[in-house]
Design a protein around this motif. Structure first.
Motif, PDB file in Angstrom:
ATOM      1  N   TYR A  50     -16.403  -8.680 -19.008  1.00  0.00           N
ATOM      2  CA  TYR A  50     -14.992  -8.327 -19.171  1.00  0.00           C
ATOM      3  C   TYR A  50     -14.312  -9.302 -20.094  1.00  0.00           C
ATOM      4  N   SER A  75     -13.628  -5.414 -21.247  1.00  0.00           N
ATOM      5  CA  SER A  75     -14.482  -4.380 -21.804  1.00  0.00           C
ATOM      6  C   SER A  75     -13.629  -3.204 -22.236  1.00  0.00           C
ATOM      7  N   VAL A  76     -13.897  -2.688 -23.439  1.00  0.00           N
ATOM      8  CA  VAL A  76     -13.140  -1.551 -23.953  1.00  0.00           C
ATOM      9  C   VAL A  76     -13.486  -0.296 -23.163  1.00  0.00           C
ATOM     10  N   GLU A  77     -14.761  -0.131 -22.807  1.00  0.00           N
ATOM     11  CA  GLU A  77     -15.180   1.053 -22.058  1.00  0.00           C
ATOM     12  C   GLU A  77     -14.576   1.077 -20.663  1.00  0.00           C
ATOM     13  N   SER A 118     -11.859  -0.278 -19.644  1.00  0.00           N
ATOM     14  CA  SER A 118     -10.403  -0.192 -19.616  1.00  0.00           C
ATOM     15  C   SER A 118      -9.892   1.206 -19.940  1.00  0.00           C
ATOM     16  N   LYS A 119     -10.778   2.120 -20.361  1.00  0.00           N
ATOM     17  CA  LYS A 119     -10.365   3.492 -20.630  1.00  0.00           C
ATOM     18  C   LYS A 119     -10.265   4.257 -19.318  1.00  0.00           C
ATOM     19  N   PRO A 120      -9.289   5.152 -19.191  1.00  0.00           N
ATOM     20  CA  PRO A 120      -9.220   5.965 -17.969  1.00  0.00           C
ATOM     21  C   PRO A 120     -10.387   6.942 -17.915  1.00  0.00           C
ATOM     22  N   LEU A 121     -10.791   7.316 -16.696  1.00  0.00           N
ATOM     23  CA  LEU A 121     -11.957   8.178 -16.541  1.00  0.00           C
ATOM     24  C   LEU A 121     -11.678   9.588 -17.041  1.00  0.00           C
ATOM     25  N   GLU A 122     -10.625  10.195 -16.594  1.00  0.00           N
ATOM     26  CA  GLU A 122     -10.278  11.551 -17.008  1.00  0.00           C
ATOM     27  C   GLU A 122      -8.804  11.599 -17.373  1.00  0.00           C
ATOM     28  N   THR A 123      -8.538  11.929 -18.635  1.00  0.00           N
ATOM     29  CA  THR A 123      -7.150  12.085 -19.060  1.00  0.00           C
ATOM     30  C   THR A 123      -6.974  13.509 -19.590  1.00  0.00           C
ATOM     31  N   GLN A 144      -5.774  16.518 -21.950  1.00  0.00           N
ATOM     32  CA  GLN A 144      -5.574  16.573 -23.392  1.00  0.00           C
ATOM     33  C   GLN A 144      -4.086  16.703 -23.705  1.00  0.00           C
ATOM     34  N   GLU A 160      -3.224  16.523 -29.470  1.00  0.00           N
ATOM     35  CA  GLU A 160      -4.675  16.689 -29.582  1.00  0.00           C
ATOM     36  C   GLU A 160      -5.053  18.174 -29.567  1.00  0.00           C
TER      37      GLU A 160
END
Length: 192
Positions: free
Chosen positions: A148, A150-152, A154-159, A161, A165
């Motif tokens: 840590y 970590s970019v991966e 820190s991303k939310p699991l499901e966002t 659209q 987009e």
């Protein structure tokens, strides 16, 4: 450090009879205002009785209000609750605003909950046999050895659209369809 907390009643935070799940029932059953008619320390209590007591009684029809004059005694508020507990509070040299705040406090409590030593900050009637939930409970094993920050991670699991987009995706599909149609037209011309 004082050990006076050892002599307080201990218990768990709770709402009486799941109060508030259906409708709220005020737990204050009756309040008694004891005061002296001519003592100086009762001036705030007398002012409250003269100016605000009728309004309080009209706003709270479920609370019985007793006014009890006593000679040469300090003013006292006594609140009695539905569970049978009594809260006693001295109002010596208090103003009518302070007395109004104390009465509101008595109205919103459910007995002597302020003098209750909490064993835990939470309580459940049906404890889980699986243990308490933690944020690390359902993590994948890959996250155990991750460095840590970590970019991966820190991303939310499901966002969902976003609208922008979606528009970009529709535009690209239209470009692809237009490109395929142009490609088909060129192929037909070459074949002829």
């Amino acid at each position: 450090m004082s050990n006076s907390h050892l002599f307080l009643k201990s218990g768990f935070p709770r709402a009486p009879l799941q109060n508030g799940l259906g409708r709220y029932v005020c737990q204050l059953q009756r309040i008694t205002l004891k005061f002296c008619k001519n003592n100086g320390s009762s001036r705030g209590m007398r002012d409250f009785i003269e100016n605000h007591l009728l309004d309080f009684a009209k706003e709270n029809p479920g609370i019985v209000v007793y006014v009890k004059p006593r000679r040469h005694r300090t003013p006292v508020l006594v609140g009695e609750y539905l569970n049978g507990e009594r809260e006693w509070m001295s109002c010596r040299n208090s103003t009518q605003e302070e007395i109004s705040k104390w009465i509101d406090l008595l109205k919103t409590q459910n007995g002597s909950s302020s003098s209750l030593r909490l064993r835990k900050m939470w309580h459940t009637e049906v404890p889980s046999i699986q243990g308490p939930w933690t944020p690390f409970l359902l993590r994948s094993p890959d996250a155990q050895g991750q460095a840590y920050p970590s970019v991966e991670a820190s991303k939310p699991l499901e966002t969902p659209q976003t609208a922008t987009e979606k528009l970009i995706e529709l535009f690209r599909q239209q470009q692809l369809e237009a490109g395929e149609e142009a490609h088909d037209v060129l192929n037909k011309k070459r074949a002829e």
